[in-house]
Design a protein around this motif. Structure first.
Motif, PDB file in Angstrom:
ATOM      1  N   THR A 269       2.385  13.750   2.425  1.00 31.54           N
ATOM      2  CA  THR A 269       2.798  12.583   1.874  1.00 31.54           C
ATOM      3  C   THR A 269       3.917  12.485   1.045  1.00 31.54           C
ATOM      4  O   THR A 269       4.117  11.375   0.467  1.00 31.54           O
ATOM      5  N   TRP A 270       4.460  13.756   0.412  1.00 30.03           N
ATOM      6  CA  TRP A 270       5.466  13.775  -0.419  1.00 30.03           C
ATOM      7  C   TRP A 270       6.502  14.719  -0.182  1.00 30.03           C
ATOM      8  O   TRP A 270       5.869  15.878   0.240  1.00 30.03           O
ATOM      9  N   ASN A 271       7.691  14.617  -0.667  1.00 30.07           N
ATOM     10  CA  ASN A 271       8.720  15.975  -0.499  1.00 30.07           C
ATOM     11  C   ASN A 271       9.781  15.863  -1.303  1.00 30.07           C
ATOM     12  O   ASN A 271       9.850  14.925  -2.309  1.00 30.07           O
ATOM     13  N   ASN A 272      10.787  16.876  -1.691  1.00 29.06           N
ATOM     14  CA  ASN A 272      11.767  16.797  -2.401  1.00 29.06           C
ATOM     15  C   ASN A 272      12.816  15.781  -2.361  1.00 29.06           C
ATOM     16  O   ASN A 272      13.547  15.630  -3.261  1.00 29.06           O
ATOM     17  N   SER A 273      12.734  15.104  -1.432  1.00 27.01           N
ATOM     18  CA  SER A 273      13.566  13.913  -1.226  1.00 27.01           C
ATOM     19  C   SER A 273      13.305  12.447  -2.051  1.00 27.01           C
ATOM     20  O   SER A 273      14.104  11.825  -2.139  1.00 27.01           O
ATOM     21  N   GLN A 274      12.085  12.557  -2.462  1.00 34.68           N
ATOM     22  CA  GLN A 274      11.660  11.331  -3.190  1.00 34.68           C
ATOM     23  C   GLN A 274      12.393  11.348  -4.429  1.00 34.68           C
ATOM     24  O   GLN A 274      12.635  12.242  -5.122  1.00 34.68           O
ATOM     25  N   PRO A 275      12.456  10.105  -5.015  1.00 34.95           N
ATOM     26  CA  PRO A 275      12.760  10.051  -6.331  1.00 34.95           C
ATOM     27  C   PRO A 275      11.798  10.370  -7.402  1.00 34.95           C
ATOM     28  O   PRO A 275      10.642  11.044  -6.892  1.00 34.95           O
ATOM     29  N   SER A 276      12.069  10.299  -8.566  1.00 26.63           N
ATOM     30  CA  SER A 276      10.877  10.875  -9.664  1.00 26.63           C
ATOM     31  C   SER A 276       9.807  10.066  -9.228  1.00 26.63           C
ATOM     32  O   SER A 276       9.767   9.038  -8.865  1.00 26.63           O
ATOM     33  N   SER A 277       8.626  10.736  -9.737  1.00 26.49           N
ATOM     34  CA  SER A 277       7.363  10.367  -9.593  1.00 26.49           C
ATOM     35  C   SER A 277       7.306   8.942 -10.466  1.00 26.49           C
ATOM     36  O   SER A 277       6.530   7.894  -9.688  1.00 26.49           O
ATOM     37  N   MET A 278       7.770   8.743 -11.534  1.00 31.77           N
ATOM     38  CA  MET A 278       7.835   7.702 -12.318  1.00 31.77           C
ATOM     39  C   MET A 278       8.247   6.436 -11.712  1.00 31.77           C
ATOM     40  O   MET A 278       7.784   5.356 -11.475  1.00 31.77           O
ATOM     41  N   ARG A 279       9.407   6.799 -11.215  1.00 44.25           N
ATOM     42  CA  ARG A 279      10.422   5.854 -10.551  1.00 44.25           C
ATOM     43  C   ARG A 279       9.819   5.191  -9.313  1.00 44.25           C
ATOM     44  O   ARG A 279       9.924   4.136  -9.073  1.00 44.25           O
ATOM     45  N   ALA A 280       9.210   6.192  -8.508  1.00 41.14           N
ATOM     46  CA  ALA A 280       8.745   5.950  -7.272  1.00 41.14           C
ATOM     47  C   ALA A 280       7.681   4.996  -7.444  1.00 41.14           C
ATOM     48  O   ALA A 280       7.382   3.962  -6.499  1.00 41.14           O
ATOM     49  N   PHE A 281       6.829   5.232  -8.390  1.00 35.44           N
ATOM     50  CA  PHE A 281       5.657   4.620  -8.556  1.00 35.44           C
ATOM     51  C   PHE A 281       5.920   3.018  -9.072  1.00 35.44           C
ATOM     52  O   PHE A 281       5.345   1.938  -8.623  1.00 35.44           O
ATOM     53  N   ALA A 282       6.813   2.845  -9.967  1.00 37.64           N
ATOM     54  CA  ALA A 282       7.243   1.550 -10.467  1.00 37.64           C
ATOM     55  C   ALA A 282       7.894   0.676  -9.329  1.00 37.64           C
ATOM     56  O   ALA A 282       7.806  -0.434  -9.516  1.00 37.64           O
ATOM     57  N   ASP A 283       8.496   1.368  -8.682  1.00 39.75           N
ATOM     58  CA  ASP A 283       9.232   0.947  -7.263  1.00 39.75           C
ATOM     59  C   ASP A 283       8.393   0.361  -6.158  1.00 39.75           C
ATOM     60  O   ASP A 283       8.825   0.049  -5.155  1.00 39.75           O
ATOM     61  N   GLY A 284       7.077   0.889  -6.307  1.00 41.47           N
ATOM     62  CA  GLY A 284       6.237   0.680  -5.290  1.00 41.47           C
ATOM     63  C   GLY A 284       6.419   1.623  -4.049  1.00 41.47           C
ATOM     64  O   GLY A 284       5.755   1.367  -2.824  1.00 41.47           O
ATOM     65  N   LYS A 285       7.042   2.870  -4.131  1.00 44.37           N
ATOM     66  CA  LYS A 285       7.260   3.738  -3.085  1.00 44.37           C
ATOM     67  C   LYS A 285       6.299   4.893  -3.085  1.00 44.37           C
ATOM     68  O   LYS A 285       6.213   5.617  -2.034  1.00 44.37           O
ATOM     69  N   VAL A 286       5.149   4.912  -3.963  1.00 40.10           N
ATOM     70  CA  VAL A 286       4.347   5.746  -3.972  1.00 40.10           C
ATOM     71  C   VAL A 286       2.874   5.131  -4.737  1.00 40.10           C
ATOM     72  O   VAL A 286       3.027   4.366  -5.511  1.00 40.10           O
ATOM     73  N   SER A 287       1.846   5.449  -4.054  1.00 38.47           N
ATOM     74  CA  SER A 287       0.537   4.460  -4.383  1.00 38.47           C
ATOM     75  C   SER A 287      -0.035   5.124  -5.479  1.00 38.47           C
ATOM     76  O   SER A 287      -0.795   4.589  -6.408  1.00 38.47           O
ATOM     77  N   MET A 288       0.082   6.597  -6.029  1.00 33.28           N
ATOM     78  CA  MET A 288      -0.715   7.190  -6.802  1.00 33.28           C
ATOM     79  C   MET A 288       0.271   8.340  -7.603  1.00 33.28           C
ATOM     80  O   MET A 288       0.971   8.983  -6.992  1.00 33.28           O
ATOM     81  N   ILE A 289      -0.112   8.373  -8.967  1.00 28.06           N
ATOM     82  CA  ILE A 289       0.767   9.305  -9.656  1.00 28.06           C
ATOM     83  C   ILE A 289      -0.254   9.763 -10.887  1.00 28.06           C
ATOM     84  O   ILE A 289      -1.116   9.177 -11.179  1.00 28.06           O
TER      85      ILE A 289
END
Length: 431
Positions: A269-289
């Motif tokens: 569900t995750w890989n190195n091409s994703q933004p930082s976990s905090m940024r992705a979470f705030a932007d709604g790109k990841v459901s859990m951190i």
């Protein structure tokens, strides 16, 4: 900021009853001679100490204070403090991070036992009074080098809208439920590419506190990360179960962590091409951190309208040893202080009026823990850590590299064996 909420807790609890014993025994009129104490605060507002100082000075009128606010990144603050100690211009009291004690104990003045108390009595008292992680970090060479007032812990942040859309009624309480939720929340396009991630896990370059998350998984899984004598790393070794099965708990924990970034696994569900976990979470790109309480402010700053909840760290199903990882600063007395007894008396006073990480209060908070801010009140009771050597940043970097190497294809056991050799070398050379 990371430490400012400590002060609010202290003021609200200023009427708390004092504990007995050397750690929290505040003597009236600790000195009959003038004693001017300089205190360095890190990410704290000195105005929040005004009422505390007035209360303390009601019994200690000869003691005066100068509070100096420090900020910026931790490495800069640490260097400034160590340089000041070397120049004999350090404060009497300073905040130190929990894994700096072993690194800088020789620059600090430990708390002295009182009356007929022995060093063993004092360290036992600390372990009896405070949650476990305080003793794990504040005791070095059987001496007490600092007292914290609050403890942060890793917890689960989750997107409320995503959970509602997936018909998930609550946050996962254990890793079995977590895996189920990951499968429900992950979204892919027609070619199998990730369009929304369920959890930021599996990598190190874009997962904040990746090493802390891995430490948590290892400790939950029964991994002894460092030997009891602090001379060798043991997170790559095996244990023998009651059934006779040979089991590698550290390797198993790393495999689980890596599975969320492995395209061959159903939990991918995750890989190195994703933004930082905090940024992705705030932007709604990841459901859990997984993150600490101080990051809430950053999330709100990134997305003021974002609906998220906070839940306790998931555990191994049916475990009798729930665990999460701590992060905290402690008040310590530098060896530059000409009034170390007075400085320690003030630290004990602060400890007396703040009860959030006293074992009895933390246990009560844990037993009544639900979601939201209650998570961070209760989880210190189950926080566990380990001896990270006198070079904690190097150890963190080694574990981050382990994660990176496994993602790149290095076999799990080989990666841990190499890392264990590196950490062992640090322990044997640096201590």
């Amino acid at each position: 900021m990371r430490s400012k909420s400590i002060l609010v807790v202290i003021i609200l609890l200023v009427l708390s009853l004092p504990l007995t014993g050397a750690l929290c025994k505040s003597q009236k009129s600790i000195t009959s001679e003038p004693a001017a104490l300089k205190v360095w605060l890190y990410d704290q507002d000195k105005k929040a100490f005004d009422d505390l100082v007035v209360d303390y000075q009601s019994d200690n009128s000869k003691v005066s204070f100068e509070f100096i606010e420090k900020s910026g990144d931790q490495a800069t603050y640490e260097k400034e403090l160590i340089d000041a100690i070397a120049a004999k211009n350090a404060p009497d009291i300073a905040l130190i991070r929990e894994d700096w004690v072993a690194k800088h104990y020789d620059k600090l003045t430990p708390l002295s036992p009182v009356e007929k108390q022995t060093a063993d009595d004092l360290t036992k008292e600390l372990r009896d009074v405070f949650v476990t992680a305080v003793g794990e970090k504040m005791i070095y060479d059987n001496k007490v080098y600092g007292l914290p007032l609050k403890m942060d812990t890793l917890a689960l942040y989750y997107n409320a809208n995503h959970f509602e859309e997936a018909n998930l009624e609550s946050a996962p309480k254990n890793w079995n439920e977590f895996v189920y939720d990951v499968k429900k929340l992950t979204k892919r396009d027609q070619f199998g590419n990730l369009t929304r991630s369920a959890a930021a896990l599996g990598t190190s370059n874009n997962v904040d506190h990746s090493q802390d998350i891995l430490y948590t998984l290892m400790i939950q899984n029964g991994t002894k990360i460092v030997s009891d004598d602090h001379k060798s790393a043991t997170f790559n070794t095996s244990i023998t179960k009651a059934s006779g099965e040979i089991y590698y708990p550290g390797t198993n924990a790393l495999d689980f962590y890596n599975s969320f970034a492995s395209p061959a696994k159903e939990t991918y569900t995750w890989n190195n091409s994703q933004p930082s976990s905090m940024r992705a979470f705030a932007d709604g790109k990841v459901s859990m951190i997984f993150d600490y309480s101080y990051r809430q402010e950053e999330i709100y700053n990134l997305n003021p309208t974002f609906r998220f909840n906070i839940a306790p760290m998931p555990q191994i199903k049916d475990t009798s040893n729930p665990t999460t990882y701590p992060y905290f600063f402690s008040y310590a007395v530098t060896n530059n202080s000409a009034h170390s007894d007075v400085a320690w008396d003030f630290i004990k006073y602060l400890s007396r009026v703040s009860t959030s990480i006293k074992k009895d209060k933390a246990k009560e908070a844990y037993q009544n823990m639900d979601e939201g801010s209650a998570v961070f009140a209760g989880q210190p009771y189950i926080a566990r850590t380990f001896y990270k050597s006198r070079e904690p940043e190097q150890v963190d970097a080694i574990f981050q590299t382990v994660i990176k190497n496994v993602v790149a294809g290095q076999p799990l056991q080989a990666a841990l064996d190499a890392a264990s050799a590196e950490v062992t070398s640090i322990l044997q050379v640096k201590g």
